[in-house]
Design an enzyme around this catalytic site. Structure first.
Site, mmCIF file in Angstrom:
data_model
loop_
_atom_site.group_PDB
_atom_site.id
_atom_site.type_symbol
_atom_site.label_atom_id
_atom_site.label_comp_id
_atom_site.label_asym_id
_atom_site.label_seq_id
_atom_site.Cartn_x
_atom_site.Cartn_y
_atom_site.Cartn_z
ATOM 1 N N ASP A 1 0.843 -1.194 0.000
ATOM 2 C CA ASP A 1 0.000 0.000 0.000
ATOM 3 C C ASP A 1 0.881 1.249 0.000
ATOM 4 O O ASP A 1 1.933 1.275 0.651
ATOM 5 C CB ASP A 1 -0.918 0.028 1.231
ATOM 6 C CG ASP A 1 -1.852 -1.166 1.266
ATOM 7 O OD1 ASP A 1 -2.542 -1.397 0.257
ATOM 8 O OD2 ASP A 1 -1.889 -1.855 2.298
ATOM 9 N N ASP B 1 0.424 5.189 0.872
ATOM 10 C CA ASP B 1 -0.417 6.255 1.400
ATOM 11 C C ASP B 1 0.272 7.595 1.193
ATOM 12 O O ASP B 1 1.506 7.690 1.173
ATOM 13 C CB ASP B 1 -0.689 6.039 2.888
ATOM 14 C CG ASP B 1 -1.447 4.747 3.149
ATOM 15 O OD1 ASP B 1 -2.192 4.320 2.250
ATOM 16 O OD2 ASP B 1 -1.285 4.163 4.237
ATOM 17 N N ASP C 1 2.165 6.650 15.262
ATOM 18 C CA ASP C 1 2.369 5.722 16.365
ATOM 19 C C ASP C 1 3.836 5.413 16.647
ATOM 20 O O ASP C 1 4.345 5.679 17.722
ATOM 21 C CB ASP C 1 1.570 4.434 16.125
ATOM 22 C CG ASP C 1 1.728 3.885 14.718
ATOM 23 O OD1 ASP C 1 2.632 4.339 13.983
ATOM 24 O OD2 ASP C 1 0.937 3.002 14.331
#
Length: 440
Positions: free
Chosen positions: A66, A68, A144
């Site tokens: 992926d 992003d 995070d």
């Protein structure tokens, strides 16, 4: 003492601009759709970066699945640049930009830089809404782990690192940004991510990041079951599913998520069954083959279903009704924590329901069983049970021969099959009643 002090000073957050080529990252390694999103946003006057896991994986020499994009454009401004895009999400709004390439639809997820202002939380400290926008520095602080707070500009070919994420990757370390206890209260799912990422990427969780996990595992009880299911799927599809589950158990996170794990690993046969099933899943992922979520959950829950099934039969219930009741009871128990979607739950139940039918090997029953939509998945499930000593190997071998045999061989196999209680014919059929002629 002096070394520790120097280490703390050097670890203070600060912007580092690194040349991507020095780390073997080239613009052409990126997905074409992600490049188009960055190019068009930058052409429109906005900042745009490839962010997070894609940059991390490229630094580790892996191929990202992926890509992003993070930008200082608001969702409405992104929507204005990409007219076919759509804004989704309530807790934090993001934009999905679709591209039709490689014979299918590719989605690039675009997020606006998050701000540092306090977001509304519930009584446990979990963030409820997070639609406060800010600068790239604030956005990096809101992420995070340090290894996920990396921003790659594909046009300048630079990596912007605010929290020493590149150094942590080189040291094989997974560290939380900020106070781990506070961050776990904000979003307890971060504990699951820590275990998954550390296992998947062969990283060691930093002591300050790992120590609070076992103490705060119960925070997961405040997470919606649908979101927990999504995280469970990521664990199972990580490519190292068994290692993820064992790490989950070692950190005490399985109790609020999947308490049945203790039962599964407590017996050698059931542990071997689950490990083999998950190893097979990992192999299919490595070979880029499709994976059935229904099959995975059928293996995860079968031990509990079978134990309850046998208990109900011992209490006098008939074979199939007892199995159906056991399936429904286990599903209801698991659904309290994991909201298994109907499409996966239906496949899971069909695989279970076909298991007793493999024992019916007379007449036309084997042929009718092979016509079932889930026959192949159910047979693979039977074979897996047999390999682990949880089903009769002779039965699995019989069905393996029967599937690919010619008519004569199939007739011979049916003739040689045992006539036990479950495979015996149902009895003579009742003759149809003759209709009376009109007027009789």
């Amino acid at each position: 003492m002096i070394r520790k002090l120097i280490g703390k000073v050097l670890r203070r957050p600060g912007k580092q601009v690194l040349h991507a080529k020095h780390y073997g990252i080239r613009r052409e390694q990126l997905h074409s759709a992600a490049l188009k999103v960055c190019d068009r946003l930058q052409d429109a006057g906005f900042d745009a970066y490839i962010v997070g896991g894609a940059v991390r994986d490229l630094l580790l020499g892996k191929s990202p699945k992926d890509f992003d994009v993070a930008t200082n454009a608001t969702p409405e401004q992104v929507r204005h640049v990409f007219h076919r895009s759509r804004i989704i999400g309530k807790r934090f709004r993001i934009v999905h930009v679709p591209f039709f390439e490689r014979g299918g639809e590719e989605i690039i997820e675009v997020t606006t830089f998050r701000g540092a202002s306090d977001a509304p939380t519930d009584d446990a400290g979990r963030i409820l809404r997070d639609n406060v926008y800010g600068s790239i520095e604030e956005d990096a602080s809101r992420r995070d782990f340090t290894v996920n707070a990396l921003y790659y500009d594909p046009n300048k070919e630079i990596i912007i690192d605010f929290h020493h994420g590149v150094a942590d990757l080189e040291a094989k370390k997974l560290a939380m940004i900020g106070d781990p206890v506070k961050r776990y209260h904000e979003d307890p799912v971060r504990m699951l991510r820590a275990v998954r990422l550390a296992t998947k990427l062969d990283l060691k969780i930093a002591p300050a990041t790992q120590t609070p996990i076992a103490q705060h595992a119960r925070l997961l009880e405040n997470i919606p079951s649908a979101r927990l299911f999504d995280e469970m799927m990521k664990l199972l599809l990580s490519g190292r599913a068994w290692d993820c589950l064992t790490a989950l158990r070692a950190n005490g996170l399985h109790k609020p998520l999947f308490p049945l794990l203790d039962k599964l690993v407590s017996q050698n046969e059931t542990a071997a069954f689950l490990k083999k099933a998950l190893d097979n899943t990992d192999a299919r992922i490595r070979d880029d083959k499709p994976v059935s979520a229904g099959f995975m959950f059928a293996t995860l829950l079968w031990h509990e279903v079978e134990a309850l099934w046998q208990k109900k039969k011992a209490a006098g219930e008939h074979n199939v009704p007892a199995l159906v009741d056991a399936m429904n009871d286990v599903e209801a128990k698991v659904t309290r924590r994991l909201a298994i979607p109907n499409r996966y739950g239906a496949a899971m139940k069909e695989i279970w329901l076909l298991q007793p039918r493999f024992e019916q090997r007379v007449g036309q029953r084997p042929f009718r069983l092979m016509e079932q939509q889930r026959f192949r998945a159910a047979y693979d499930f039977l074979e897996l049970r047999a390999e682990c000593g949880l089903a009769d190997q002779e039965l699995a071998d019989w069905w393996k021969k029967f599937q690919f045999a010619d008519d004569a061989t199939r007739s011979s196999l049916i003739a040689s099959a045992p006539r036990d209680e479950q495979s015996a014919p149902a009895g003579k059929r009742r003759k149809p009643r003759r209709r009376k002629p009109a007027g009789e």
